[in-house]
Design an enzyme around this catalytic site. Structure first.
Site, PDB file in Angstrom:
ATOM      1  N   ARG A   1       1.138   1.720   7.069  1.00 22.14           N
ATOM      2  CA  ARG A   1       1.227   1.442   5.673  1.00 22.14           C
ATOM      3  C   ARG A   1       1.334   2.627   4.873  1.00 22.14           C
ATOM      4  O   ARG A   1       2.402   3.892   4.851  1.00 22.14           O
ATOM      5  CB  ARG A   1      -0.539   2.017   6.158  1.00 22.14           C
ATOM      6  CG  ARG A   1      -2.003   1.359   6.598  1.00 22.14           C
ATOM      7  CD  ARG A   1      -1.854   0.436   6.070  1.00 22.14           C
ATOM      8  NE  ARG A   1      -3.093  -0.259   6.521  1.00 22.14           N
ATOM      9  CZ  ARG A   1      -2.571  -1.058   7.563  1.00 22.14           C
ATOM     10  NH1 ARG A   1      -1.458  -2.124   8.194  1.00 22.14           N
ATOM     11  NH2 ARG A   1      -4.010  -1.911   8.534  1.00 22.14           N
TER      12      ARG A   1
ATOM     13  N   GLU B   1      -0.327  -2.445  -2.576  1.00 26.12           N
ATOM     14  CA  GLU B   1       0.193  -3.708  -2.800  1.00 26.12           C
ATOM     15  C   GLU B   1       0.038  -5.662  -3.154  1.00 26.12           C
ATOM     16  O   GLU B   1      -1.159  -5.260  -3.525  1.00 26.12           O
ATOM     17  CB  GLU B   1      -0.294  -3.917  -1.277  1.00 26.12           C
ATOM     18  CG  GLU B   1       0.896  -2.918  -0.521  1.00 26.12           C
ATOM     19  CD  GLU B   1       0.649  -3.729   2.011  1.00 26.12           C
ATOM     20  OE1 GLU B   1       1.646  -2.652   2.151  1.00 26.12           O
ATOM     21  OE2 GLU B   1      -0.128  -4.647   1.462  1.00 26.12           O
TER      22      GLU B   1
ATOM     23  N   HIS C   1       4.405  -6.923   3.416  1.00 33.29           N
ATOM     24  CA  HIS C   1       3.240  -6.739   4.786  1.00 33.29           C
ATOM     25  C   HIS C   1       3.313  -8.040   5.413  1.00 33.29           C
ATOM     26  O   HIS C   1       2.697  -8.714   5.372  1.00 33.29           O
ATOM     27  CB  HIS C   1       2.357  -6.647   3.850  1.00 33.29           C
ATOM     28  CG  HIS C   1       1.249  -5.773   4.740  1.00 33.29           C
ATOM     29  ND1 HIS C   1       0.471  -4.704   4.464  1.00 33.29           N
ATOM     30  CD2 HIS C   1       1.393  -5.684   5.993  1.00 33.29           C
ATOM     31  CE1 HIS C   1      -0.329  -4.022   5.990  1.00 33.29           C
ATOM     32  NE2 HIS C   1      -0.121  -4.438   6.480  1.00 33.29           N
TER      33      HIS C   1
END
Length: 331
Positions: free
Chosen positions: A247, A276, A295
């Site tokens: 993360r 993000e 991601h």
């Protein structure tokens, strides 16, 4: 008969079908085999229509957000079934206080995430993105000899977090003849270590000093938030690369930016940031020694299918009142 069976299916709330942020049609079809579905935008237009019927909330890529305002509209909710391993985006204790179960999909994401970790490591080490840009540039007439990378074979990879994903990364690293060291809250068994040739580092500092590639594979918790900051980055070799697939909040991004600009470390390869996506003017986006992907650790068709199948299995069990295979409980 089919219409009756369809009407007997329980109701589930999900984000959307199609579009950039919704379920692929093939994945939505898996859900529809077991649930009648309503998408978030349609639900919010008339919450009273379906609110009392919905028994499962399927949380895909953090949406729909299982926040109090939404949960209050779902009095019959029995489960929040989340895709992936991390549940840091969910207030598990609060959700459970409502009598609602929480489930995730461990295991099914490990291979694809480990594959991406190695892809990031290799791409950064061998400057694959830079090379591609040069190769396709219409102005390229000669290949610059300055396009040099660093050796992966025989280097040392330090894995922070030796859970299932970290262990699979260690397995893949052995294929590149890398030396594997790791730091984990709990040491793996001697058999596990021997199988991947991994050496345990009792302290994070030791791992940082020894590693050519530092790979972060921890869950985001109160203990791991900000785990890598100025001090930790200063312990890394100036030739080292930081790879983060966990993360974004595990790394102090301001400290990372400074270390990259100052040359304190060689490079960073990140599948996660905070937020993000990053704001389009964020300085990390302009650094030549940074590689960022959005991601995508779980983004393969096979993994996505297994994730949705597991989410549905968890949700269906909760609705039936059966034990939930992957129930998450507060630490």
């Amino acid at each position: 008969m089919e219409q009756v069976l369809e009407q007997d299916k329980p109701w589930a709330l999900l984000s959307e079908v199609g579009g950039d942020h919704g379920y692929l049609e093939e994945l939505a079809d898996i859900v529809k085999q077991h649930f009648q579905i309503v998408c978030l935008a349609d639900f919010l237009q008339n919450p009273e229509l379906h609110g009392s019927k919905i028994q499962a909330l399927l949380n895909w890529k953090f949406c729909p957000p299982a926040e109090p305002a939404l949960l209050r509209l779902l009095p019959s909710l029995k489960v929040v079934a989340s895709a992936g391993v991390g549940v840091d985006h969910l207030d598990v204790a609060f959700i459970r206080s409502l009598g609602v179960k929480v489930a995730n999909t461990p295991g099914v994401v490990s291979d694809s995430t480990a594959d991406l970790a190695m892809g990031l490591l290799l791409a950064s080490a061998r400057r694959i993105v830079d090379a591609h840009r040069i190769a396709v540039d219409p102005n390229t007439t000669r290949i610059p000899q300055s396009l040099m990378g660093v050796e992966v074979t025989g280097s040392t990879i330090g894995i922070i977090g030796m859970g299932e994903i970290g262990y699979k990364i260690a397995q893949r690293s052995r294929g590149f003849e890398m030396k594997v060291v790791y730091h984990n809250r709990t040491r793996r068994s001697a058999e596990d270590e021997q199988a991947v040739g991994a050496a345990f580092c009792g302290s994070l500092d030791e791992l940082l000093r020894r590693s050519d590639f530092v790979l972060i594979a921890v869950k985001l918790t109160s203990e791991t938030r900000g785990l890598i900051g100025c001090r930790e980055l200063s312990l890394m070799k100036p030739t080292a690369t930081l790879v983060n697939i966990s993360r974004g909040q595990v790394v102090d991004q301001d400290a990372l930016l400074h270390a990259l600009q100052a040359g304190s470390i060689r490079a960073a390869a990140l599948d996660v940031t905070h937020p993000e996506p990053l704001p389009r003017n964020h300085p990390l986006l302009r650094l030549p020694n940074v590689l960022i992907t959005p991601h995508i650790g779980i983004n393969t068709h096979a993994t996505a299918r297994r994730m949705v199948e597991t989410m549905v299995e968890n949700a269906a069990a909760a609705v039936r009142g059966s034990p939930v295979p992957n129930e998450v409980r507060p630490l």
